[in-house]
Design a protein around this motif. Structure first.
Motif, PDB file in Angstrom:
ATOM      1  N   THR A  55       0.838  -1.203   0.000  1.00 12.50           N
ATOM      2  CA  THR A  55       0.000   0.000   0.000  1.00 12.50           C
ATOM      3  C   THR A  55       0.875   1.256   0.000  1.00 12.50           C
ATOM      4  O   THR A  55       0.614   2.210  -0.745  1.00 12.50           O
ATOM      5  CB  THR A  55      -0.928   0.004   1.233  1.00 12.50           C
ATOM      6  OG1 THR A  55      -1.718  -1.173   1.211  1.00 12.50           O
ATOM      7  CG2 THR A  55      -1.823   1.230   1.234  1.00 12.50           C
ATOM      8  N   ARG A  58       2.288   1.787  -3.399  1.00 11.20           N
ATOM      9  CA  ARG A  58       1.266   2.249  -4.333  1.00 11.20           C
ATOM     10  C   ARG A  58       0.956   3.733  -4.105  1.00 11.20           C
ATOM     11  O   ARG A  58       0.843   4.517  -5.055  1.00 11.20           O
ATOM     12  CB  ARG A  58      -0.002   1.394  -4.149  1.00 11.20           C
ATOM     13  CG  ARG A  58      -1.118   1.681  -5.130  1.00 11.20           C
ATOM     14  CD  ARG A  58      -2.170   0.585  -5.085  1.00 11.20           C
ATOM     15  NE  ARG A  58      -2.670   0.325  -3.738  1.00 11.20           N
ATOM     16  CZ  ARG A  58      -3.624   1.038  -3.123  1.00 11.20           C
ATOM     17  NH1 ARG A  58      -4.187   2.036  -3.752  1.00 11.20           N
ATOM     18  NH2 ARG A  58      -4.023   0.744  -1.898  1.00 11.20           N
ATOM     19  N   VAL A  59       0.832   4.125  -2.841  1.00 11.89           N
ATOM     20  CA  VAL A  59       0.560   5.526  -2.516  1.00 11.89           C
ATOM     21  C   VAL A  59       1.694   6.417  -3.012  1.00 11.89           C
ATOM     22  O   VAL A  59       1.472   7.462  -3.613  1.00 11.89           O
ATOM     23  CB  VAL A  59       0.369   5.684  -0.987  1.00 11.89           C
ATOM     24  CG1 VAL A  59       0.499   7.141  -0.567  1.00 11.89           C
ATOM     25  CG2 VAL A  59      -0.964   5.112  -0.559  1.00 11.89           C
ATOM     26  N   SER A  62       1.659   6.764  -6.842  1.00 11.26           N
ATOM     27  CA  SER A  62       0.491   7.363  -7.476  1.00 11.26           C
ATOM     28  C   SER A  62       0.231   8.785  -7.009  1.00 11.26           C
ATOM     29  O   SER A  62      -0.324   9.596  -7.735  1.00 11.26           O
ATOM     30  CB  SER A  62      -0.757   6.509  -7.213  1.00 11.26           C
ATOM     31  OG  SER A  62      -1.016   6.437  -5.822  1.00 11.26           O
TER      32      SER A  62
ATOM     33  N   LEU B  26      -5.432  11.057   0.164  1.00  6.06           N
ATOM     34  CA  LEU B  26      -5.381   9.666   0.636  1.00  6.06           C
ATOM     35  C   LEU B  26      -6.739   9.239   1.185  1.00  6.06           C
ATOM     36  O   LEU B  26      -7.216   8.140   0.898  1.00  6.06           O
ATOM     37  CB  LEU B  26      -4.307   9.524   1.714  1.00  6.06           C
ATOM     38  CG  LEU B  26      -2.871   9.505   1.215  1.00  6.06           C
ATOM     39  CD1 LEU B  26      -1.905   9.612   2.374  1.00  6.06           C
ATOM     40  CD2 LEU B  26      -2.617   8.213   0.446  1.00  6.06           C
ATOM     41  N   MET B  29      -9.087   8.631  -1.587  1.00  5.61           N
ATOM     42  CA  MET B  29      -8.752   7.414  -2.339  1.00  5.61           C
ATOM     43  C   MET B  29      -9.090   6.149  -1.552  1.00  5.61           C
ATOM     44  O   MET B  29      -8.926   5.041  -2.063  1.00  5.61           O
ATOM     45  CB  MET B  29      -7.249   7.391  -2.659  1.00  5.61           C
ATOM     46  CG  MET B  29      -6.805   8.350  -3.752  1.00  5.61           C
ATOM     47  SD  MET B  29      -4.980   8.469  -3.813  1.00  5.61           S
ATOM     48  CE  MET B  29      -4.504   6.799  -4.271  1.00  5.61           C
ATOM     49  N   VAL B  31      -7.552   5.135   1.195  1.00  5.89           N
ATOM     50  CA  VAL B  31      -6.385   4.544   1.871  1.00  5.89           C
ATOM     51  C   VAL B  31      -6.508   4.825   3.364  1.00  5.89           C
ATOM     52  O   VAL B  31      -6.444   5.982   3.785  1.00  5.89           O
ATOM     53  CB  VAL B  31      -5.065   5.129   1.323  1.00  5.89           C
ATOM     54  CG1 VAL B  31      -3.884   4.575   2.092  1.00  5.89           C
ATOM     55  CG2 VAL B  31      -4.942   4.856  -0.154  1.00  5.89           C
TER      56      VAL B  31
END
Lengths: 77, 77
Positions: A55, A58-59, A62, B26, B29, B31
């Protein structure tokens, strides 16, 4: 809560005018001994222990970095 | 040539709208598990071995960081 650091730098083949400006200013200030300067971004995130490395990667790829022109390193501090 | 890293961060009492924007994105999204985000600058300098720590600290505090609103850490990598 743990701390995660993400350092984002322009890829080596990408010009870095900000870093070049710093290098030029150093020369004008008479500071010898500094060659190339590259400037990037430094993020500090407070994260739960539950968040996994995938994660985070990915963060970073992106939201924090532009993968076309930047490299990044994720470090759990 | 050796590598020196300088990380520059807004002081804790200084608002950081860039970091807040990342934290907000975040959340949108989906997350979970990321709290506060702070954004700063990351410099990588190629230096001669002759350059001393005092010069590096002076350069960081005068050219790379604004001591009124930012803290910085110099690390020989």
């Amino acid at each position: 809560m743990a701390k995660v650091v993400v350092d984002v730098m322009p890829k080596p083949e990408i010009l870095d005018p900000q870093g070049q400006a710093v290098a030029g200013a150093l020369a004008r200030m008479g500071v010898a001994g500094v060659g190339d300067v590259r400037q990037g971004k430094h993020f500090e995130l407070e994260v739960d222990d539950s968040i996994d490395d995938e994660t985070l990667h990915r963060v970073a790829g992106s939201l924090l970095a532009n993968p076309v022109i930047e490299d990044w390193v994720v470090t759990r501090a």
